[in-house]
Design an enzyme around this catalytic site. Structure first.
Site, PDB file in Angstrom:
ATOM      1  N   ASN A 182      -2.179 -11.015   4.415  1.00 37.02           N
ATOM      2  CA  ASN A 182      -1.038 -10.027   4.692  1.00 37.02           C
ATOM      3  C   ASN A 182      -0.402 -10.892   4.283  1.00 37.02           C
ATOM      4  O   ASN A 182      -0.301 -12.155   4.661  1.00 37.02           O
ATOM      5  CB  ASN A 182      -1.489  -9.378   5.926  1.00 37.02           C
ATOM      6  CG  ASN A 182      -0.520  -9.574   7.588  1.00 37.02           C
ATOM      7  OD1 ASN A 182      -0.266 -10.862   7.150  1.00 37.02           O
ATOM      8  ND2 ASN A 182      -0.861  -8.696   8.121  1.00 37.02           N
ATOM      9  N   THR A 223      -3.220  -8.772   0.979  1.00 42.02           N
ATOM     10  CA  THR A 223      -2.121  -7.022   0.791  1.00 42.02           C
ATOM     11  C   THR A 223      -1.291  -7.307   1.548  1.00 42.02           C
ATOM     12  O   THR A 223      -0.892  -8.384   2.175  1.00 42.02           O
ATOM     13  CB  THR A 223      -3.755  -6.372   2.571  1.00 42.02           C
ATOM     14  OG1 THR A 223      -3.350  -7.189   3.285  1.00 42.02           O
ATOM     15  CG2 THR A 223      -4.985  -7.002   1.842  1.00 42.02           C
ATOM     16  N   GLY A 228       0.441  -2.075  -2.347  1.00 38.03           N
ATOM     17  CA  GLY A 228      -1.901  -2.613  -2.697  1.00 38.03           C
ATOM     18  C   GLY A 228      -2.321  -4.196  -2.530  1.00 38.03           C
ATOM     19  O   GLY A 228      -1.308  -4.278  -1.109  1.00 38.03           O
ATOM     20  N   THR A 252      -1.331   0.387  11.995  1.00 34.04           N
ATOM     21  CA  THR A 252      -2.421  -0.063  12.399  1.00 34.04           C
ATOM     22  C   THR A 252      -3.588  -0.311  12.039  1.00 34.04           C
ATOM     23  O   THR A 252      -4.762   0.345  12.118  1.00 34.04           O
ATOM     24  CB  THR A 252      -2.762  -0.230  13.739  1.00 34.04           C
ATOM     25  OG1 THR A 252      -1.126   0.695  14.472  1.00 34.04           O
ATOM     26  CG2 THR A 252      -2.550  -1.476  14.947  1.00 34.04           C
ATOM     27  N   ASP A 256      -7.530  -4.078   8.378  1.00 35.81           N
ATOM     28  CA  ASP A 256      -9.237  -4.011   9.122  1.00 35.81           C
ATOM     29  C   ASP A 256      -9.662  -3.470   8.162  1.00 35.81           C
ATOM     30  O   ASP A 256     -10.885  -3.614   7.500  1.00 35.81           O
ATOM     31  CB  ASP A 256      -9.460  -3.782  10.148  1.00 35.81           C
ATOM     32  CG  ASP A 256      -8.488  -4.728  10.841  1.00 35.81           C
ATOM     33  OD1 ASP A 256      -8.297  -6.130  10.402  1.00 35.81           O
ATOM     34  OD2 ASP A 256      -7.843  -3.811  12.019  1.00 35.81           O
ATOM     35  N   GLY A 292      -4.623   5.782  15.256  1.00 33.65           N
ATOM     36  CA  GLY A 292      -5.976   4.820  15.881  1.00 33.65           C
ATOM     37  C   GLY A 292      -6.026   3.805  15.024  1.00 33.65           C
ATOM     38  O   GLY A 292      -5.756   3.380  13.439  1.00 33.65           O
TER      39      GLY A 292
HETATM   40  O1  RIB Z   1      -6.071  -4.816  13.243  1.00 35.36           O
HETATM   41  C1  RIB Z   1      -5.228  -3.740  14.399  1.00 35.36           C
HETATM   42  C2  RIB Z   1      -6.002  -4.155  15.512  1.00 35.36           C
HETATM   43  O2  RIB Z   1      -5.020  -5.748  16.195  1.00 35.36           O
HETATM   44  C3  RIB Z   1      -5.932  -3.807  16.612  1.00 35.36           C
HETATM   45  O3  RIB Z   1      -7.203  -2.727  17.068  1.00 35.36           O
HETATM   46  C4  RIB Z   1      -5.695  -4.662  17.702  1.00 35.36           C
HETATM   47  O4  RIB Z   1      -6.722  -4.378  19.198  1.00 35.36           O
HETATM   48  C5  RIB Z   1      -5.758  -5.811  17.263  1.00 35.36           C
HETATM   49  O5  RIB Z   1      -6.723  -6.528  17.770  1.00 35.36           O
END
Ligand code: RIB
Length: 319
Positions: A182, A223, A228, A252, A256, A292
């Site tokens: 990022n 990222t 974008g 958050t 990922d 979440g």
């Molecule tokens: O990328 C988000 C994650 O970063 C969270 O789920 C947390 O556990 C940290 O690892």
């Protein structure tokens, strides 16, 4: 048959407090609490699986309640699990603050993740994959070992250098096919005095591409959150905008979602990097509309629908 996507990485129990604004040092505020499964490795495995890719997760858990819940959750996602139990260590965990703008601040305790060892990673699983994904919430030397094993078998290696760490050894870039940082991680990787995120945002695409090329990694995908992502390869570069009109609830785990979606896209679109990046970009866009981390990862049908909507929006009006 072993799954084509293998994620080697962390599981953390996410302990999340939402608040209007982050507390200042020394300040106490009242917020709301929720807990759920997370950790960059597990989030990426869930993202890849939900995005339609058959996925294996290799990770380490403690012998505790969080560890048992983690296994139940990951199993329910249909992920092939290779979990090492570290008796003397707690399951990894993360304290996450989310403010009303959907921004976050995170502190993690690696716990069992830091003890994930070479012997915990089945070599055949890695060798038989198409894509292997690592991040920075385990022992960094383990990533080099996993990538060496993967490279020896022609498996595509994807490194998400998150979070950037002081013990990062740039030699792993020699073993990396796709690097996905990022903005913060990219600035740290560039490691030039005076180079900041603000300066990064001011760069023209051509200059950003030049900077990406300096890492000597075949593909760099930066990222860019609400902007974008930017894809750089030796044959050229491509800026993919974020999907407009999505309501941000919690950012958050968006990185990922991108990485997991990208891995699933690589398999689905037979190694087509641009198509996989678009797929990851759509997965990330959808993930921020839910609260979440692992539970916010979108399903394949929702990613497909968002991409279809995006194509319809950009199609020129018929005469
Ligand atoms: O990328 C988000 C994650 O970063 C969270 O789920 C947390 O556990 C940290 O690892």
């Amino acid at each position: 048959m072993n799954p084509p996507i293998v994620v080697v990485g962390s599981f953390n129990q996410d302990l999340t407090w939402t608040c209007a604004e982050f507390p200042a040092p020394g300040e106490t505020i009242v917020g709301r609490f929720q807990t759920g499964p997370g950790g960059k490795g597990a989030n990426q495995a869930v993202a890849a699986a939900r995005a339609g890719g058959a996925t294996a997760f290799v990770g380490a858990l403690g012998h505790d309640g969080f560890g048992h819940e983690a296994e139940t959750f990951l199993r329910s996602e249909g992920i092939a699990l290779h979990l090492a139990r570290k008796k003397k260590l707690p399951t990894g965990n993360a304290a996450i603050f989310v403010n009303r703008h959907g921004e976050n601040q995170i502190i993690i305790a690696l716990g069992a993740n830091a003890a994930l060892a070479r012997r915990d990673v089945p070599a055949a699983l890695v060798r038989q994959a198409r894509v292997v994904v690592c991040q920075h919430e385990t022992h960094l030397a383990l990533n080099a070992h996993v990538f060496r094993t993967a490279r020896g078998a022609g498996v595509t290696t994807v490194l998400n250098p998150a979070p950037m760490r002081a013990d990062f050894d740039a030699q792993i870039l020699d073993l990396t096919d796709v690097l996905v940082p990022n903005e913060t991680e990219f600035v740290a990787l560039v490691n030039r005095r005076g180079f900041t995120e603000k300066k990064l945002h001011a760069l023209a695409d051509h200059d950003l591409h030049e900077l990406c090329r300096s890492f000597d990694v075949p593909t760099v995908i930066l990222t860019l959150g609400a902007r974008g992502c930017f894809v750089s390869q030796s044959r050229g570069h491509l800026a993919i905008p974020a999907h407009p009109g999505l309501k941000v609830v919690d950012t958050t785990g968006a990185g990922d979602a991108f990485v997991g979606g990208f891995a699933a896209g690589l398999v689905r679109f037979d190694g087509n990097i641009a198509a996989a990046a678009r797929y990851g970009n759509a997965a990330a866009g959808l993930s921020v509309t839910q609260f979440g981390t692992a539970p916010s990862m979108p399903a394949r049908r929702d990613i497909d629908q968002l991409l279809k909507l995006g194509r319809a929006r950009t199609r020129p009006p018929s005469a």
